[in-house]
Structure formats: structure tokens, C-alpha cells
Design an enzyme around this catalytic site. Structure first.
Site, PDB file in Angstrom:
ATOM      1  N   CYS A   1       0.829  -1.209   0.000  1.00 47.79           N
ATOM      2  CA  CYS A   1       0.000   0.000   0.000  1.00 47.79           C
ATOM      3  C   CYS A   1       0.864   1.260   0.000  1.00 47.79           C
ATOM      4  O   CYS A   1       1.427   1.591  -1.025  1.00 47.79           O
ATOM      5  CB  CYS A   1      -0.998  -0.048   1.154  1.00 47.79           C
ATOM      6  SG  CYS A   1      -2.492   0.848   0.732  1.00 47.79           S
TER       7      CYS A   1
ATOM      8  N   HIS B   1      -3.768  -5.403   0.443  1.00 51.19           N
ATOM      9  CA  HIS B   1      -3.186  -5.859   1.713  1.00 51.19           C
ATOM     10  C   HIS B   1      -3.182  -7.392   1.792  1.00 51.19           C
ATOM     11  O   HIS B   1      -4.171  -7.976   2.219  1.00 51.19           O
ATOM     12  CB  HIS B   1      -3.984  -5.295   2.896  1.00 51.19           C
ATOM     13  CG  HIS B   1      -3.771  -3.834   3.073  1.00 51.19           C
ATOM     14  ND1 HIS B   1      -2.845  -3.324   3.960  1.00 51.19           N
ATOM     15  CD2 HIS B   1      -4.334  -2.768   2.461  1.00 51.19           C
ATOM     16  CE1 HIS B   1      -2.851  -2.005   3.891  1.00 51.19           C
ATOM     17  NE2 HIS B   1      -3.745  -1.643   2.984  1.00 51.19           N
TER      18      HIS B   1
ATOM     19  N   GLU C   1      -1.843  -9.108   3.947  1.00 49.46           N
ATOM     20  CA  GLU C   1      -1.885  -9.512   5.362  1.00 49.46           C
ATOM     21  C   GLU C   1      -3.282  -9.374   5.948  1.00 49.46           C
ATOM     22  O   GLU C   1      -3.485  -9.789   7.097  1.00 49.46           O
ATOM     23  CB  GLU C   1      -0.921  -8.639   6.178  1.00 49.46           C
ATOM     24  CG  GLU C   1      -1.472  -7.303   6.664  1.00 49.46           C
ATOM     25  CD  GLU C   1      -1.683  -6.283   5.557  1.00 49.46           C
ATOM     26  OE1 GLU C   1      -1.297  -6.558   4.412  1.00 49.46           O
ATOM     27  OE2 GLU C   1      -2.243  -5.204   5.826  1.00 49.46           O
TER      28      GLU C   1
HETATM   29  N1  LIG Z   1      -3.270   1.652   3.420  1.00 48.16           N
HETATM   30  C1  LIG Z   1      -2.349   2.462   2.936  1.00 48.16           C
HETATM   31  O1  LIG Z   1      -1.156   2.280   3.098  1.00 48.16           O
HETATM   32  C2  LIG Z   1      -2.862   3.667   2.228  1.00 48.16           C
HETATM   33  C3  LIG Z   1      -1.800   4.441   1.468  1.00 48.16           C
HETATM   34  C4  LIG Z   1      -2.206   5.871   1.231  1.00 48.16           C
HETATM   35  N2  LIG Z   1      -2.392   6.543   2.472  1.00 48.16           N
HETATM   36  C5  LIG Z   1      -3.466   5.933   0.413  1.00 48.16           C
HETATM   37  O2  LIG Z   1      -4.499   6.327   0.924  1.00 48.16           O
HETATM   38  O3  LIG Z   1      -3.461   5.614  -0.742  1.00 48.16           O
END
Ligand SMILES: NC(=O)CC[C@H](N)C(=O)O
Length: 487
Positions: A333, A427, A429
Site C-alpha cells: 500500500c 493488503h 496480510e
Molecule cells: N493503506 C495504505 O497504506 C494507504 C496508502 C495511502 N495513504 C493511500 O491512501 O493511498
């Protein structure tokens, strides 16, 4: 007040005031009282503390207001209003089963996973699932074998506020110790219930993530905020607020040494590495990893809140790592976005982002457990994304693509680059499941171990990837979109 809320409020009030005996409560709610997961009505069924009957209103900077009832903390807040399509039901049973098998964490409802994910910092979270809180909230204490790490994704509630159609006044789950209302109140997070979350979601989908103000109690009657008064968290470096201040080590006896650059890491990232017997050193977001990199066998870049461009110094340092260091790197992410920026890709702000535990992605490359051409269902929480472009930087290729909107879901170093680097927007995880891509952690840790063996001599490094899309073809964007749509 929605009918279900009314009925539950009456039932719960009667139970608290003692007007329902245990016998009558069992006959009034026979199915709930007899579930195997709930040891007794006294410990698991009724919410002992009910939300006060306070009004609440959610104002949007674009002019709309939604009136409802308050729960959680009696406090008004500003934030960025976002919606999540997580569905409540499957997780509880799934985690109970997995916990028995792997002695892993539990997290009985997607609200608890999302709400404790530091990436939601500064956001007012709208759940599209109509009833939230049915499973209550578990004790957020470290589980056996995993000291330091909480059961949930961090030590407390991270989002600024929550918006639900119907907050559950009763909860029922074997691990629950308090209700959503009590939990939010303890962490100073207000909630609003009894609003039309479909209308709010449609609005956010059409006009995009919108700044909001959640007013509770007397503030409901105050004048609407002016546009200038709305707080915009995306203008801040939120990562600095949630990252660890000092380095620390998890599983010191692990057999492979991994550094985790903490941009606001979900606990399940560290758990997933530790479970594979990695020794994990968690480093602050602005730590000069290049100064210490030779001690490590791999680098992990975590998720985190806000705009990836708010930490361009870190991007610069990661660029140097990529150029000068040949050990495996994995980013999730925010970590994936930082890798992409470091590789020379562009990042942009999406209209409403992708949040939920049900996002399909198509693999465009095979690598380890991931097979090109397969669709994986993933958990996601992001507002920003890397731009899909014709000219992927040399040495890089698209890894995954989102089947709904063709956004970039992953990048991978090409086989010719000699690097072993993966970034995924979703994600793997995800504590709430789906777990389709969880084995990417095994792939990464094995790849780090293979590097250790190779440096000791004699072991051939795992040949990792083969690409499905030729990233040097003249119409890579069209080709990728065509494949995503046909998937
Ligand atoms: N879950 C995250 O790492 C989000 C990454 C970043 N803050 C976004 O909104 O795209």
C-alpha cells in the site's frame, strides 16, 4: 430511528433495567441467546452501557447534512469522509477457524480491523454494511507468542469518526469484551447512527472523498462550518504521527533479518513476518536505512496514512536503496506507492479510492505463489494509486491490475533487472481476510533466506518472476486494460 435500532434499544434497555428476566430475555431473543459462540447472556449478549440519546449530524463541505443519533465519544470532529465496502459476516467464523489452526490473531469484525488500521488516521469512516458492531470488540492485548503486538491492527482506534446505518446495541461474540459504542467512547472517537449510508456512499462515489464535520450533542445546533474551517488531513505528514519513534525488534531469535520501515504499519504485517520466523526490526519512517542496510537480509515497506508525496525524502532514500542494494524488498500500500515513486512512476489521488475486503485483482506476472492470469480477491484501503503508464521505467513491470477500475495494484522488478522487488497496493496480510495472497509473505521471507544461503555460497537464488504482459509493447495500457476486463 431505524426499526431495528428501536427494537434493540427497547430490548437492551429492558435488560439493563431488569424488566426482562433471563428467562424472558431468552424467549425474546431465543436465537441470539443460544448461539454456541456466546457463553452466557450476561457476558456476551447485552451491551451494558447504552449510547446516550444524543443527536448527531454529519456535515459535508459540499453542503449536505445527515442527521442521526450519536454513539461513542461525546465530541465533535473534522475529517476526510471515506466509505468502506467491508462486509461484516464472514470474518468472525473464518478467524475462529484460522486461529485454531495457526494460533494467529483474532479480529471479530471488519470494523475493528479497519478502525485500528493507522492508514485511516484523520478519516471519517462510512460503513456500507448496514449494521455494524454485532460482534463487539475483543480485548486488544498481545496474544501468546507475539509480545508487543496487539490483537487488532494497532493499540487503539485510528479513524476520527464512524458513520453507520444502524449501530448494534447488542453484541455477541466469544471474544468480545465491550461494545462498539463503549470502545469508541474510550478512544474519544464519535459515531453517528441512523443515517442513510447508501445516500452518503453514492455522494462520495460521485463527487469523491469529501471533507466532513461530525457534530455531537449541543454542537448539532451550531452553524455549519465555513469551507475554511474544514480540516484537510491530506495536507499533513500523517505518517510522522503514527510511525514508531524508536526502532525495536520483534522475534529476536528469528533466522532471517528483516527491516520494516514503519509508515503506520498494521500489526498483522509484523505478525505475518514473525510467523514465518523472521527477526523483524521496526524502524521509524525517516530512519536512514541505507546507513545500516548491510545488517539486513530484506526490507519491508509498510502501509500508512495520507499522501505518499508527503514523504519525498524517504522516496529519495528508497531510490538509493533500490539502486545500490540487491536484496529483496516488499512494499504494501503506502510502501508500494513509495517504491513506485522511487522507481520513477507517478502517483495520483483517486476519486473515492478503494476500501473494503472484496476487491478483485488480476495477476499480470507469476512470482512465487502468485500465478499470472489468476484473479485474487483482496482487502484494500487506499486513496492514492500509481499511474498506469505506457512507459514503465526500465527494470519494472505491472504486477497486478484492479479488475473493477484497471488501477495499478502491484509492480514488480523484471527478471532482467536482477532485482527482487515487489509492491502491492492491496493488503495480503488483511487480518479480516480474504487471505488469497497471504503466501506472498512466505515468498518474500523465503527469498530473503535464499539470499542468505547464496551469500554463504552454494545456493542458487530463486528465479522469481515471469511476465504475462510485455511491458515494452507499444500499447501496454490498452493491453493491460483489455486483460483486466476479460478477467
Ligand atoms: N493503506 C495504505 O497504506 C494507504 C496508502 C495511502 N495513504 C493511500 O491512501 O493511498
Amino acid at each position: 430511528m431505524p426499526y431495528a435500532t428501536q427494537v434493540l434499544r427497547t430490548l437492551a434497555k429492558s435488560a439493563v433495567s431488569g424488566s426482562l428476566t433471563s428467562k424472558t430475555s431468552a424467549s425474546a431473543v431465543p436465537r441470539l441467546a443460544r448461539t454456541l459462540a456466546t457463553p452466557s447472556a450476561a457476558s456476551g449478549l447485552f451491551t451494558p452501557v447504552l449510547p446516550p440519546n444524543d443527536p448527531a449530524v454529519l456535515h459535508m463541505i459540499s453542503g449536505q447534512s445527515y442527521n442521526g443519533q450519536a454513539f461513542g465519544a461525546k465530541r465533535s470532529i473534522y475529517g476526510e469522509t471515506v466509505f468502506s465496502t467491508s462486509i461484516t459476516s464472514c470474518k468472525c467464523r473464518r478467524w475462529w477457524f484460522i486461529r485454531k489452526r495457526l494460533a494467529t490473531n483474532i479480529s471479530p469484525a471488519p470494523d475493528t480491523e479497519s478502525m485500528t488500521d493507522p492508514s485511516y488516521l484523520g478519516q471519517i469512516l462510512v460503513f456500507t454494511s448496514p449494521m455494524i458492531g454485532n460482534y463487539g470488540v475483543p480485548k486488544n492485548k498481545p496474544i501468546e507468542g507475539m509480545p508487543i503486538l496487539p490483537v487488532l491492527e494497532s493499540g487503539g482506534v485510528q479513524c476520527s469518526g464512524v458513520v453507520v446505518s444502524d449501530v448494534a446495541l447488542q453484541y455477541s461474540h466469544h471474544a468480545a469484551v465491550e461494545s462498539l459504542h463503549e470502545w469508541c467512547a474510550r478512544y474519544g472517537v464519535p459515531g453517528i447512527s441512523g443515517v442513510d449510508t447508501r445516500a452518503i456512499t453514492t455522494l462520495l462515489r460521485d463527487q469523491g472523498t469529501t471533507l466532513g464535520r461530525l457534530c455531537v450533542g449541543d454542537d448539532v445546533n451550531a452553524p455549519r462550518p465555513t469551507k475554511e474551517e474544514y480540516y484537510d488531513p491530506s495536507k499533513e505528514n500523517l505518517i510522522a504521527k503514527v510511525s514508531t519513534k524508536e526502532p525495536y525488534v520483534l522475534n529476536p531469535d528469528g533466522d532471517v533479518n528483516i527491516a520494516l520501515l514503519d509508515f503506520g504499519s498494521k500489526a498483522n504485517i509484523a505478525r505475518s513476518l514473525v510467523k514465518r520466523n523472521a527477526r523483524v526490526t521496526v524502524l521509524p519512517w525517516d530512519y536512514d536505512f541505507n546507513a545500516v542496510r548491510d545488517q539486513y537480509d530484506g526490507l519491508f515497506l509498510s502501509n500508512g496514512p495520507g499522501d505518499p508525496k508527503s514523504i519525498m525524502d524517504t522516496v529519495q532514500r528508497v531510490r538509493q536503496t533500490i539502486q545500490e542494494w540487491n536484496k529483496p524488498i516488499f512494499g504494501i500500500c503506502m510502501g508500494h506507492q513509495i517504491l513506485g515513486l522511487a522507481a520513477g512512476l507517478e502517483a495520483y489521488r483517486m476519486t473515492f479510492g478503494n476500501r473494503g475486503h472484496n476487491q478483485p485483482v488480476l495477476a499480470l506476472a507469476s512470482s512465487g505463489s502468485i500465478k499470472a492470469g489468476r484473479v485474487y480477491v483482496t482487502s484494500q484501503n487506499h486513496q492514492y494509486a500509481l499511474k498506469l503508464t505506457e512507459d514503465f521505467p526500465e527494470g519494472w513491470a505491472p504486477f497486478f491490475i484492479n479488475c473493477n477500475d484497471s488501477s495499478v495494484e502491484g509492480i514488480i522488478s523484471t527478471p532482467e533487472s536482477g532485482k527482487r522487488i515487489w509492491g502491492v497496493q492491496f493488503h495480503p496480510e488483511s487480518a479480516g481476510g480474504p487471505l488469497d495472497t497471504i503466501e506472498m509473505f512466505t515468498d518474500f521471507v523465503d527469498e530473503c533466506r535464499a539470499g542468505v544461503a547464496a551469500r554463504k555460497g552454494g545456493y542458487q537464488l530463486g528465479a522469481t518472476s515471469s511476465l504475462m504482459i510485455n511491458h515494452t509493447s507499444p500499447n501496454v495500457v490498452e493491453e493491460v486494460k483489455r486483460v483486466a476486463v476479460s478477467a
